[in-house]
Design an enzyme around this catalytic site. Sequence first.
Site, PDB file in Angstrom:
ATOM      1  N   TYR A  50       0.813  -1.051   0.055  1.00 20.86           N
ATOM      2  CA  TYR A  50      -0.009  -0.087  -0.001  1.00 20.86           C
ATOM      3  C   TYR A  50       0.905   1.355   0.253  1.00 20.86           C
ATOM      4  O   TYR A  50       0.250   2.115  -0.328  1.00 20.86           O
ATOM      5  CB  TYR A  50      -0.815   0.051   1.247  1.00 20.86           C
ATOM      6  CG  TYR A  50      -2.125  -0.918   1.095  1.00 20.86           C
ATOM      7  CD1 TYR A  50      -3.186  -0.686   0.158  1.00 20.86           C
ATOM      8  CD2 TYR A  50      -2.098  -2.297   2.004  1.00 20.86           C
ATOM      9  CE1 TYR A  50      -4.125  -1.765  -0.040  1.00 20.86           C
ATOM     10  CE2 TYR A  50      -3.220  -3.114   1.611  1.00 20.86           C
ATOM     11  CZ  TYR A  50      -4.202  -2.711   0.818  1.00 20.86           C
ATOM     12  OH  TYR A  50      -5.179  -3.772   0.568  1.00 20.86           O
ATOM     13  N   LYS A 115     -13.569   8.269   4.842  1.00 18.16           N
ATOM     14  CA  LYS A 115     -14.333   9.295   4.115  1.00 18.16           C
ATOM     15  C   LYS A 115     -15.278   8.586   3.062  1.00 18.16           C
ATOM     16  O   LYS A 115     -14.963   8.080   1.994  1.00 18.16           O
ATOM     17  CB  LYS A 115     -13.311  10.205   3.248  1.00 18.16           C
ATOM     18  CG  LYS A 115     -12.173  10.887   3.970  1.00 18.16           C
ATOM     19  CD  LYS A 115     -11.191  11.564   2.780  1.00 18.16           C
ATOM     20  CE  LYS A 115     -10.250  12.464   3.801  1.00 18.16           C
ATOM     21  NZ  LYS A 115      -9.210  12.974   3.008  1.00 18.16           N
ATOM     22  N   SER A 147      -4.622  15.319   2.575  1.00 15.59           N
ATOM     23  CA  SER A 147      -3.602  14.568   2.869  1.00 15.59           C
ATOM     24  C   SER A 147      -3.248  13.109   2.334  1.00 15.59           C
ATOM     25  O   SER A 147      -3.762  12.153   2.778  1.00 15.59           O
ATOM     26  CB  SER A 147      -3.889  14.245   4.482  1.00 15.59           C
ATOM     27  OG  SER A 147      -5.225  13.556   4.642  1.00 15.59           O
ATOM     28  N   ALA A 149      -1.577   9.994   1.686  1.00 14.01           N
ATOM     29  CA  ALA A 149      -0.643   9.225   2.554  1.00 14.01           C
ATOM     30  C   ALA A 149       0.744   9.294   2.239  1.00 14.01           C
ATOM     31  O   ALA A 149       1.626   9.495   3.106  1.00 14.01           O
ATOM     32  CB  ALA A 149      -1.128   7.834   2.228  1.00 14.01           C
ATOM     33  N   LYS A 200     -16.020  15.423  -1.485  1.00 20.96           N
ATOM     34  CA  LYS A 200     -15.083  15.762  -2.299  1.00 20.96           C
ATOM     35  C   LYS A 200     -14.615  14.848  -3.026  1.00 20.96           C
ATOM     36  O   LYS A 200     -14.155  15.127  -4.341  1.00 20.96           O
ATOM     37  CB  LYS A 200     -14.044  16.433  -1.688  1.00 20.96           C
ATOM     38  CG  LYS A 200     -13.254  15.637  -0.779  1.00 20.96           C
ATOM     39  CD  LYS A 200     -12.229  14.834  -1.295  1.00 20.96           C
ATOM     40  CE  LYS A 200     -11.379  13.740  -0.352  1.00 20.96           C
ATOM     41  NZ  LYS A 200     -10.502  13.051  -1.095  1.00 20.96           N
ATOM     42  N   SER A 263      -4.431  11.324  -6.524  1.00 13.43           N
ATOM     43  CA  SER A 263      -5.703  11.109  -6.146  1.00 13.43           C
ATOM     44  C   SER A 263      -6.307   9.807  -6.753  1.00 13.43           C
ATOM     45  O   SER A 263      -6.542   9.611  -8.093  1.00 13.43           O
ATOM     46  CB  SER A 263      -6.738  12.014  -6.161  1.00 13.43           C
ATOM     47  OG  SER A 263      -8.065  11.591  -6.076  1.00 13.43           O
TER      48      SER A 263
HETATM   49  N1  LIG Z   1      -4.811   7.190   1.188  1.00 10.18           N
HETATM   50  C1  LIG Z   1      -5.170   8.271   1.345  1.00 10.18           C
HETATM   51  O1  LIG Z   1      -4.085   9.288   0.989  1.00 10.18           O
HETATM   52  C2  LIG Z   1      -5.989   8.803   2.228  1.00 10.18           C
HETATM   53  C3  LIG Z   1      -7.229   7.779   2.506  1.00 10.18           C
HETATM   54  N2  LIG Z   1      -8.336   8.295   3.271  1.00 10.18           N
HETATM   55  C4  LIG Z   1      -9.521   7.640   3.781  1.00 10.18           C
HETATM   56  O2  LIG Z   1      -8.955   6.514   4.530  1.00 10.18           O
HETATM   57  C5  LIG Z   1      -9.725   5.342   4.369  1.00 10.18           C
HETATM   58  C6  LIG Z   1      -8.718   4.040   4.073  1.00 10.18           C
HETATM   59  O3  LIG Z   1      -8.115   4.390   3.022  1.00 10.18           O
HETATM   60  P1  LIG Z   1      -6.855   3.647   2.464  1.00 10.18           P
HETATM   61  O4  LIG Z   1      -6.014   3.423   3.550  1.00 10.18           O
HETATM   62  O5  LIG Z   1      -6.209   4.736   1.387  1.00 10.18           O
HETATM   63  O6  LIG Z   1      -7.193   2.442   1.789  1.00 10.18           O
HETATM   64  P2  LIG Z   1      -6.700   1.288   1.348  1.00 10.18           P
HETATM   65  O7  LIG Z   1      -7.198   0.684   0.044  1.00 10.18           O
HETATM   66  O8  LIG Z   1      -5.150   1.512   0.889  1.00 10.18           O
HETATM   67  O9  LIG Z   1      -6.461   0.091   2.427  1.00 10.18           O
HETATM   68  C7  LIG Z   1      -7.741  -0.356   2.740  1.00 10.18           C
HETATM   69  C8  LIG Z   1      -7.182  -1.111   4.038  1.00 10.18           C
HETATM   70  O10 LIG Z   1      -8.617  -1.665   4.778  1.00 10.18           O
HETATM   71  C9  LIG Z   1      -8.483  -3.193   4.975  1.00 10.18           C
HETATM   72  N3  LIG Z   1      -9.698  -3.866   5.046  1.00 10.18           N
HETATM   73  C10 LIG Z   1     -10.787  -3.644   3.997  1.00 10.18           C
HETATM   74  N4  LIG Z   1     -11.507  -4.369   4.303  1.00 10.18           N
HETATM   75  C11 LIG Z   1     -11.404  -4.917   5.403  1.00 10.18           C
HETATM   76  C12 LIG Z   1     -12.366  -5.603   6.503  1.00 10.18           C
HETATM   77  N5  LIG Z   1     -13.576  -5.885   6.320  1.00 10.18           N
HETATM   78  N6  LIG Z   1     -11.653  -5.694   7.738  1.00 10.18           N
HETATM   79  C13 LIG Z   1     -10.381  -5.396   8.035  1.00 10.18           C
HETATM   80  N7  LIG Z   1      -9.627  -4.599   7.120  1.00 10.18           N
HETATM   81  C14 LIG Z   1     -10.313  -4.290   5.942  1.00 10.18           C
HETATM   82  C15 LIG Z   1      -7.346  -3.601   3.857  1.00 10.18           C
HETATM   83  O11 LIG Z   1      -7.085  -4.719   4.269  1.00 10.18           O
HETATM   84  P3  LIG Z   1      -6.481  -5.888   3.192  1.00 10.18           P
HETATM   85  O12 LIG Z   1      -5.240  -5.429   2.443  1.00 10.18           O
HETATM   86  O13 LIG Z   1      -6.304  -7.052   4.193  1.00 10.18           O
HETATM   87  O14 LIG Z   1      -7.422  -6.068   2.397  1.00 10.18           O
HETATM   88  C16 LIG Z   1      -6.393  -2.610   3.843  1.00 10.18           C
HETATM   89  O15 LIG Z   1      -5.512  -2.473   4.751  1.00 10.18           O
HETATM   90  C17 LIG Z   1     -10.604   5.685   3.193  1.00 10.18           C
HETATM   91  O16 LIG Z   1     -11.829   5.901   3.549  1.00 10.18           O
HETATM   92  C18 LIG Z   1      -9.969   6.917   2.413  1.00 10.18           C
HETATM   93  O17 LIG Z   1     -11.002   7.435   1.891  1.00 10.18           O
HETATM   94  C19 LIG Z   1      -8.195   9.571   3.678  1.00 10.18           C
HETATM   95  C20 LIG Z   1      -7.268  10.450   3.467  1.00 10.18           C
HETATM   96  C21 LIG Z   1      -6.200  10.121   2.608  1.00 10.18           C
HETATM   97  O1  LIG Z   2      -8.501  11.588   0.655  1.00  9.72           O
HETATM   98  C1  LIG Z   2      -7.458  11.727   0.043  1.00  9.72           C
HETATM   99  C2  LIG Z   2      -6.330  12.696   0.269  1.00  9.72           C
HETATM  100  O2  LIG Z   2      -6.920  13.686   1.231  1.00  9.72           O
HETATM  101  C3  LIG Z   2      -6.847  10.531  -0.958  1.00  9.72           C
HETATM  102  O3  LIG Z   2      -7.437  10.818  -2.077  1.00  9.72           O
HETATM  103  P1  LIG Z   2      -7.977   9.617  -3.026  1.00  9.72           P
HETATM  104  O4  LIG Z   2      -8.698   8.579  -2.201  1.00  9.72           O
HETATM  105  O5  LIG Z   2      -8.672  10.206  -4.109  1.00  9.72           O
HETATM  106  O6  LIG Z   2      -6.729   9.109  -3.341  1.00  9.72           O
END
Ligand SMILES: NC(=O)C1=CN([C@@H]2O[C@H](COP(=O)(O)OP(=O)(O)OC[C@H]3O[C@@H](n4cnc5c(N)ncnc54)[C@H](OP(=O)(O)O)[C@@H]3O)[C@@H](O)[C@H]2O)C=CC1
Ligand SMILES: O=C(CO)COP(=O)(O)O
Length: 342
Positions: A50, A115, A147, A149, A200, A263
């Site tokens: 990731y 989100k 933000s 990641a 958004k 994004s």
């Molecule tokens: N990435 C970014 O820059 C940002 C993300 N966000 C928000 O944060 C949230 C997470 O995003 P992000 O980390 O990027 O997502 P990813 O797709 O990178 O990762 C998702 C994670 O959730 C886990 N997961 C999914 N389903 C389950 C389940 N049923 N039980 C336990 N674990 C589960 C996955 O595990 P596995 O690998 O085992 O499937 C994985 O670790 C979202 O809502 C996103 O909008 C907010 C700001 C920035």
């Molecule tokens: O929410 C985010 C940054 O603030 C990440 O956006 P994306 O889920 O579109 O990559």
Amino acid sequence: MKFKTALVLAGGAFGTSIAFVLSQNFEKVIIMVRSQDIFDEINRGENTTYLPGQKLPDTIKAAMTWDEVKAQTHGHVDLIVSGLPMSAIEDFCSRNEQDLKRYLDQGIPLVSLAKGIDHETLKLPDEMFKAHFENYRSQLMYLSGPSFAKEIVDKQITIVSLAGEDKDKLLLACEMLGTEFFKALPTTDVKGVLLGGALKNVIAIAGGIMEGLGYNHNTRAALITRGIVEMLRFGTVFGAKPETFYGPSGMGDLILTTTGELSRNKSFGIEIAKGRKAEEIIKATKSVVEGYKTTKAAYFLAEKMGIRARIFTGLYEVLYNNHDPKEVAREMMVLPPKFDEA
Ligand SMILES: NC(=O)C1=CN([C@@H]2O[C@H](COP(=O)(O)OP(=O)(O)OC[C@H]3O[C@@H](n4cnc5c(N)ncnc54)[C@H](OP(=O)(O)O)[C@@H]3O)[C@@H](O)[C@H]2O)C=CC1
Ligand SMILES: O=C(CO)COP(=O)(O)O
């Protein structure tokens, strides 16, 4: 170090990046994951699935079970962060309710990073967590704002909103999350922060589609300014504060995700513009694209609550009913002009 132990639920991109932030203030950060591969990667010092290319300090460790969490934390945790995406919150909370309550009984904050709006129940993350943890509602908080990641782990200066009900607990959580490159601003406007973060993503998809069709700066600026107007209309229905939509979790994140190449929602929109089917793109993408399901939720909310939201409903027609995005945009442009306040 100011604090002892933090627990992060899910080792996706964002959960891992927030674990990195916490590692600046906590002696130990445990990321709870469900797959052996991610467990091994994190324990080797890089979440190659990731967050490839980002080295993690060795104070960040993975765990797969509550027994492992207990062994590594000695049963004491100062903060829990949920990095679960929308689709996982209900599943995870139902399966782990009692274990989570054992930690919440210690009075510690739980910060959700999700989100989105659930497309079946039309609930925001606060309602989903409160369905399981109503008695702990003053400990529940929601982080949202511009933000990416990857940029967090690159120590790019990042400012987000942290929303909750209890001001003292919010200030404590802001301190736990605060570093010289990451700052959380406290607010009690939970609905405003959550709506900004969820909606958004929908506008970012629309932005990606328009960019993919060859539209440029003028169009993107039009989308951002009209997008925030429609987001504010959702906010009015939920009793959110208008000023929240002009802060990090509204305008801030809208600008980031409609302009930023990182994004996933915008990239998804660009693929749609190439003529690919939404479901096919989602199936081929490991990382979550929250805006896809949230578009459906926003469409149903707009219908149910009588919210005038042409961009949201137009995108729904494109993603779910195969309407031609160029035609949808043309229809919007030829609508008779209307005063916003009308
Ligand atoms: N990435 C970014 O820059 C940002 C993300 N966000 C928000 O944060 C949230 C997470 O995003 P992000 O980390 O990027 O997502 P990813 O797709 O990178 O990762 C998702 C994670 O959730 C886990 N997961 C999914 N389903 C389950 C389940 N049923 N039980 C336990 N674990 C589960 C996955 O595990 P596995 O690998 O085992 O499937 C994985 O670790 C979202 O809502 C996103 O909008 C907010 C700001 C920035
Ligand atoms: O929410 C985010 C940054 O603030 C990440 O956006 P994306 O889920 O579109 O990559």
